[in-house]
Scaffold this active site. Structure first.
Site, PDB file in Angstrom:
ATOM      1  CG  ASN A  97      -1.674   1.328   1.487  1.00  0.00           C
ATOM      2  OD1 ASN A  97      -2.477   1.740   0.712  1.00  0.00           O
ATOM      3  ND2 ASN A  97      -1.269   2.111   2.354  1.00  0.00           N
ATOM      4  CB  SER A 148       1.155   5.069  -5.514  1.00  0.00           C
ATOM      5  OG  SER A 148       1.307   3.812  -5.954  1.00  0.00           O
ATOM      6  CE1 TYR A 161       0.938   7.662  -8.199  1.00  0.00           C
ATOM      7  CE2 TYR A 161      -0.857   8.449  -9.628  1.00  0.00           C
ATOM      8  CZ  TYR A 161      -0.506   7.699  -8.583  1.00  0.00           C
ATOM      9  OH  TYR A 161      -1.432   7.176  -7.888  1.00  0.00           O
ATOM     10  CB  SER A 164       5.850   4.743 -10.829  1.00  0.00           C
ATOM     11  OG  SER A 164       4.816   5.394 -10.245  1.00  0.00           O
ATOM     12  CE  LYS A 165      -2.240   4.380 -11.858  1.00  0.00           C
ATOM     13  NZ  LYS A 165      -3.758   5.101 -11.835  1.00  0.00           N
TER      14      LYS A 165
HETATM   15  C1  LIG Z   1      -2.313   9.539 -15.517  1.00  0.00           C
HETATM   16  O1  LIG Z   1      -3.114   8.435 -15.475  1.00  0.00           O
HETATM   17  C2  LIG Z   1      -4.539   8.971 -15.324  1.00  0.00           C
HETATM   18  C3  LIG Z   1      -5.064   7.692 -14.739  1.00  0.00           C
HETATM   19  O2  LIG Z   1      -4.698   6.649 -15.559  1.00  0.00           O
HETATM   20  C4  LIG Z   1      -4.782   9.680 -16.326  1.00  0.00           C
HETATM   21  O3  LIG Z   1      -6.229  10.053 -16.257  1.00  0.00           O
HETATM   22  C5  LIG Z   1      -4.054  10.697 -16.666  1.00  0.00           C
HETATM   23  O4  LIG Z   1      -4.544  11.427 -17.878  1.00  0.00           O
HETATM   24  C6  LIG Z   1      -2.518  10.406 -16.635  1.00  0.00           C
HETATM   25  N1  LIG Z   1      -1.701  11.667 -16.795  1.00  0.00           N
HETATM   26  C7  LIG Z   1      -0.676  11.813 -17.626  1.00  0.00           C
HETATM   27  C8  LIG Z   1      -0.166  13.153 -17.423  1.00  0.00           C
HETATM   28  O5  LIG Z   1      -0.479  11.045 -18.562  1.00  0.00           O
HETATM   29  C1  LIG Z   2      -1.708  -1.599  -8.065  1.00  0.00           C
HETATM   30  O1  LIG Z   2      -2.869  -1.275  -8.867  1.00  0.00           O
HETATM   31  C2  LIG Z   2      -2.811   0.085  -9.095  1.00  0.00           C
HETATM   32  C3  LIG Z   2      -4.301   0.484  -9.722  1.00  0.00           C
HETATM   33  O2  LIG Z   2      -4.465  -0.244 -10.873  1.00  0.00           O
HETATM   34  C4  LIG Z   2      -1.638   0.802  -9.589  1.00  0.00           C
HETATM   35  O3  LIG Z   2      -1.939   2.221  -9.699  1.00  0.00           O
HETATM   36  C5  LIG Z   2      -0.366   0.536  -8.851  1.00  0.00           C
HETATM   37  O4  LIG Z   2       0.611   0.822  -9.242  1.00  0.00           O
HETATM   38  C6  LIG Z   2      -0.226  -0.904  -8.786  1.00  0.00           C
HETATM   39  N1  LIG Z   2       0.665  -1.537  -8.084  1.00  0.00           N
HETATM   40  C7  LIG Z   2       1.271  -2.794  -8.064  1.00  0.00           C
HETATM   41  C8  LIG Z   2       2.241  -3.218  -7.086  1.00  0.00           C
HETATM   42  O5  LIG Z   2       0.858  -3.462  -9.052  1.00  0.00           O
END
Ligand SMILES: *[C@@H]1O[C@H](CO)[C@@H](O)[C@H](O)[C@H]1NC(C)=O
Ligand SMILES: *[C@@H]1O[C@H](CO)[C@@H](O)[C@H](O)[C@H]1NC(C)=O
Ligand SMILES: *[C@@H]1O[C@H](CO)[C@@H](O)[C@H](O)[C@H]1NC(C)=O
Ligand SMILES: *[C@@H]1O[C@H](CO)[C@@H](O)[C@H](O)[C@H]1NC(C)=O
Ligand SMILES: *[C@@H]1O[C@H](CO)[C@@H](O)[C@H](O)[C@H]1NC(C)=O
Length: 263
Positions: A97, A148, A161, A164-165
């Site tokens: 988390n 996150s 961010y 990383s997501k």
């Molecule tokens: C970042 O991710 C969010 C959700 O996935 C999205 O709505 C947003 O447009 C993205 N932002 C950028 C700057 O890529």
């Molecule tokens: C977990 O899922 C969330 C939402 O899809 C994402 O933002 C995040 O980076 C993920 N983290 C991992 C460890 O998969």
């Protein structure tokens, strides 16, 4: 409460980022449902409060073990797993988390910011998961990963961010496949904006925060933001036997936000 009170009886659950917000509420819910907890966070005072709350709601008055851990320090991560196993001799559920959000576009995200985000949001999750997997295989356990959204402060311009997501989303899906035959399930929840103290603590003034919440109502089709318990309930569900055939899923908990177009 939608859960049986012994849903997680004597299951060992490790929760990172448990000193506040979704992590704290999740820890308390698992404790209420019979689990034994290992908690980490960076703010020891808040962590102690979470721990006390956990103990208070535990039928067996289980007291969590606590670590003031800096998850970017490999030694802390190693110690966390080692001590958890030393204390409880097993690990059933890992809740990833901890995480941070920082803003910036390609024009103004520094390498320092980039490294910080990837170290906290990706590398530390990778390492903790890696060290936990042998124990999770043994217990046929499960991993739930939480998005996150720790300090939501702005909308566009969250480049590092977002990167990383997506790295982590791919990580969730890959290890779900790698561990499927070993009966370890890996899922994540994707909360929309969630009501926690963090945004305010993150430096938003009261007025700015209220504006942010007002604006968020418009971006969530259900017309409001999430309460942390609504996220914790789904984390518990995904970690529970009821989700025994669910793996590799990123489940939105966002009042419809992820299916809505821009407006
Ligand atoms: C970042 O991710 C969010 C959700 O996935 C999205 O709505 C947003 O447009 C993205 N932002 C950028 C700057 O890529
Ligand atoms: C977990 O899922 C969330 C939402 O899809 C994402 O933002 C995040 O980076 C993920 N983290 C991992 C460890 O998969
Ligand atoms: C699992 O399902 C049962 C009913 O089939 C319910 O009593 C229990 O609360 C559920 N647990 C979770 C964690 O969803
Ligand atoms: C937990 O219970 C103790 C003793 O019953 C009480 O003093 C304390 O205020 C409670 N703490 C919290 C955080 O609820
Ligand atoms: C970064 O630049 C974008 C425009 O590219 C701007 O909207 C944003 O406010 C800047 N952010 C910071 C943190 O300076």
């Amino acid at each position: 409460m939608p859960f049986k009170s012994d849903e997680f009886l004597n299951k060992v659950v490790l929760v990172t980022g448990a000193s506040s917000g979704i992590g704290a509420v999740t820890a308390i819910l698992f404790s209420k449902l019979g689990a034994k907890l290992s908690l980490t966070g960076r703010n020891i005072i808040n962590l102690e409060k979470t721990s006390q709350d956990c103990e208070n709601v535990s039928h067996n008055k289980y007291k969590p073990i606590m670590f003031k851990a800096e998850l970017t320090h490999d030694k802390d991560v190693e110690n966390l797993v080692k001590e958890t196993i030393k204390t409880y001799s097993k690990l059933d559920i890992l809740i990833n988390n901890a995480g941070i959000l920082e803003t910036g576009s390609i024009e103004n995200t520094t390498l320092e910011q980039y490294d910080r985000l990837f170290n906290i949001n990706v590398r530390s999750v990778y390492y903790l998961t890696m060290l936990s997997v042998p124990y999770l295989i043994e217990s046929k356990g499960s991993i739930v990963n939480v998005s996150s959204v720790n300090g939501i402060r702005s909308f566009p311009g969250v480049l590092a961010y977002n990167m990383s997501k997506s790295a982590l989303d791919q990580f969730t899906r890959c290890i779900a496949l790698e561990l499927a035959s070993k009966n370890v399930r890996v899922n994540s929840v994707n909360p929309g904006v969630t009501l926690t103290e963090l945004q305010k603590r993150g430096g938003l003034q009261e007025g700015e925060y209220n504006n942010f919440l007002e604006k968020s109502k418009g971006t969530h089709p259900m017309g409001r933001v999430a309460n942390p318990i609504e996220v914790a309930n789904i984390i518990a569900f995904l970690a529970s036997e009821n989700a025994s055939f669910v793996t590799g899923v990123n489940m939105p908990v966002d009042g419809g936000r992820s299916v809505a177009g821009l407006r």
